[in-house]
Scaffold this active site. Structure first.
Site, PDB file in Angstrom:
ATOM      1  N   SER A 232       0.833  -1.190   0.000  1.00  0.00           N
ATOM      2  CA  SER A 232       0.000   0.000   0.000  1.00  0.00           C
ATOM      3  C   SER A 232       0.878   1.254   0.000  1.00  0.00           C
ATOM      4  CB  SER A 232      -0.939  -0.059   1.206  1.00  0.00           C
ATOM      5  OG  SER A 232      -1.966   0.874   1.084  1.00  0.00           O
ATOM      6  N   ASP A 452      -8.759  -4.411  -6.124  1.00  0.00           N
ATOM      7  CA  ASP A 452      -8.282  -3.664  -4.962  1.00  0.00           C
ATOM      8  C   ASP A 452      -9.082  -2.370  -4.787  1.00  0.00           C
ATOM      9  OD1 ASP A 452      -6.725  -2.165  -3.069  1.00  0.00           O
ATOM     10  OD2 ASP A 452      -4.990  -3.397  -3.598  1.00  0.00           O
ATOM     11  N   HIS A 482      -7.344  -5.908  -0.689  1.00  0.00           N
ATOM     12  CA  HIS A 482      -6.237  -4.962  -0.762  1.00  0.00           C
ATOM     13  C   HIS A 482      -4.931  -5.726  -0.685  1.00  0.00           C
ATOM     14  CE1 HIS A 482      -4.013  -1.354  -0.539  1.00  0.00           C
ATOM     15  NE2 HIS A 482      -3.814  -1.333   0.768  1.00  0.00           N
TER      16      HIS A 482
END
Length: 513
Positions: A232, A452, A482
């Site tokens: 991320s 995602d 995610h």
């Protein structure tokens, strides 16, 4: 990540990645020193890390457990300059954690993890997820850290716990001028609280400084190159590191990739679309399995509208408001494993019981079951506002609202109004978008997930392009949630492990289903 409050950045939500709120031990409190003080910590690459048994986590760290991690984990503090322009000035202690490689004869080096945010505690997250990385640990010491401004590394604090309860429960998608005025007042108060409680570190918590800290960490750990696993926001941090130190990149994985070409408005709009896509995928699967209580989007919108006027009972004396429910819904879309809880939570809230959605919303905001908040969201806000120059006015947001609402009838308003978050921030931002160009760096594996919600799939391609020819190697996972490495895909796991453990770079454009 509280997506609506922090546009353009995506945190790995550990409750979703582990299936439960769990924590690890953090380390010694951050230290500060002054130039010329004989007691000032050494901030050079010659400093020695003093590894020792990890203490139990504190309230400032993510997770619900008070237990220290197992005996295989060690903790230490890396000392770095608060301001790299003043290398003999004040210092910050960067909290670190590691577990040594299980096959030391085949050890490659240290694999440094950043799990996202910005604001996620690496020392809390890594032990909680260690089982996922068991194979990687055979040849690497697993290492993570709390970046500056996070957790034990001079974590940013803005408001007290009860003040944060009120702040997160308040209306984040105003419908009239009075509600807009209230939102502006709250945002100003939050920024003022950050300056009052953490003003000394706010100018220095940006991503560039975190990348410099990682370079010093690499040198102190004794690794010739950086071996890195970024998730991320950790992909953005990794990209900035690669730009600053292209020749020091060893093997690096970027999973759940942030689009480095987007400004906060574009990032927030992309997330609105991403969460709307994930919500649609959830609704279709729920109907397909004929699970009891499957909602429709219309019912979800009606529930949020009703909660705006009439919150329902949540937990104790706390109520589920529209804003907390929105956060809970977004939180549940980070992982397919949480979809059943979303079904149950929406059904219960429609019947007047907001407990499940409130718990999910609390996880989004870094609140544990005792009512204590970690630095997750305050740190995220501080890093984002230190990085990005953009400051949006109310007129800007009102002009953008129709576009956001078209992108997502459920999340659009929340994401648009989140653009106020840095408007009154006391520190100027560093860039319009980060520079991640890394000509001459070794190949970096970029893994994008088509479903995602927080870091939409298009960001993986953009990151690969910005890194430059021959650097970004893209792998696609056709799935949900995610990130991809811990999605359950054997194909992704096999490709990533072959790259990190044996240096086998997969074919650019490889697809896993």
């Amino acid at each position: 990540m509280a997506v609506r409050r922090h546009p353009g950045r995506a945190a790995v939500s550990r409750p979703l990645r582990t299936g439960a709120l769990s924590a690890a031990a953090l380390l010694l409190a951050a230290t500060a020193g002054c130039g010329g003080d004989p007691g000032r910590p050494d901030t050079t690459a010659g400093q020695k890390l003093r590894w020792s048994t990890c203490p139990a986590p504190s309230d400032s760290e993510d997770g619900a457990t008070t237990k220290a991690p197992g005996r295989e984990w060690e903790c230490a503090t890396l000392h770095v300059p608060l301001d790299y322009a003043k290398p003999r000035g004040a210092t910050v202690g960067i909290a670190m954690i590691r577990a040594k490689a299980t096959d030391p004869e085949k050890r490659i080096g240290s694999l440094i993890f950043n799990f996202g945010g910005p604001g996620g505690s690496g020392v809390a997250t890594l032990p909680a997820l260690a089982g996922t990385y068991k194979q990687l640990r055979t040849r690497y010491d697993l290492v993570s850290f709390d970046p500056r401004g996070v957790g034990r590394s001079k974590g940013v604090h803005c408001l007290g716990d009860r003040q944060l309860d009120a702040y997160y429960a308040a209306d984040a998608s105003p419908d009239d001028s009075a509600e807009v005025t209230s939102l502006v007042r709250r945002v100003k108060g939050y920024a003022a609280g950050c300056e009052k409680r953490s003003g000394a570190v706010l100018p220095y918590v940006g991503t560039t400084n975190a990348a410099r800290d990682m370079e010093l960490m690499r040198r102190v750990l004794g690794d010739r190159k950086l071996y890195y696993f970024g998730v991320s926001y950790g992909t953005e941090l990794g990209g900035v590191y690669a730009h600053l130190y292209p020749k020091k990149v060893g093997r690096a994985l970027f999973d759940g990739v942030v689009d480095p070409t987007q400004n906060p408005e574009q990032g927030a709009l992309g997330q609105a679309k991403g969460f709307q896509l994930a919500l649609g995928d959830y609704l279709r699967e729920c109907r397909g399995t004929a699970a009891a209580g499957c909602p429709t989007q219309a019912r979800i919108q009606a529930l949020l509208k009703r909660l705006d006027r009439h919150p329902v009972a949540g937990s104790g004396n706390r109520k589920l408001t529209q804003s907390l429910a929105d956060g809970g819904i977004a939180q549940s879309l980070y992982s397919r494993d949480f979809w059943p809880y979303l079904t149950q939570g929406i059904a219960a809230a429609r019947q007047g019981d907001g407990g499940i959605l409130l718990a999910l919303g609390d996880a989004m905001n870094g609140r544990d079951e005792n009512g204590d908040y970690s630095t997750l969201q305050s740190s995220l806000n501080a890093v984002s506002c230190a990085d990005f120059k953009q400051r949006y006015t109310l007129a800007d947001i009102r002009r953008k609202l129709p576009t956001f609402r078209k992108a997502s009838p459920v999340f659009g308003d929340f994401m648009a109004w989140s653009l106020t978050q840095c408007t009154d921030w006391p520190v100027r931002g560093a860039w319009t978008t980060p520079d991640v160009s890394a000509r001459g760096a070794a190949p970096i594996l970029i893994v994008g997930n088509t479903g995602d919600p927080a870091t939409p799939y298009a960001g993986a391609r953009k990151m690969a392009e910005e890194l430059g020819p021959g650097v970004g190697v893209q792998l696609t996972y056709k799935g949900e949630g995610h990130g991809a490495y811990d999605s359950g895909s054997g194909c992704v796991r096999k490709a990533v492990n072959a790259y990190l453990l044996n240096g086998r770079v997969p074919e650019n454009g490889k697809v896993c289903t």
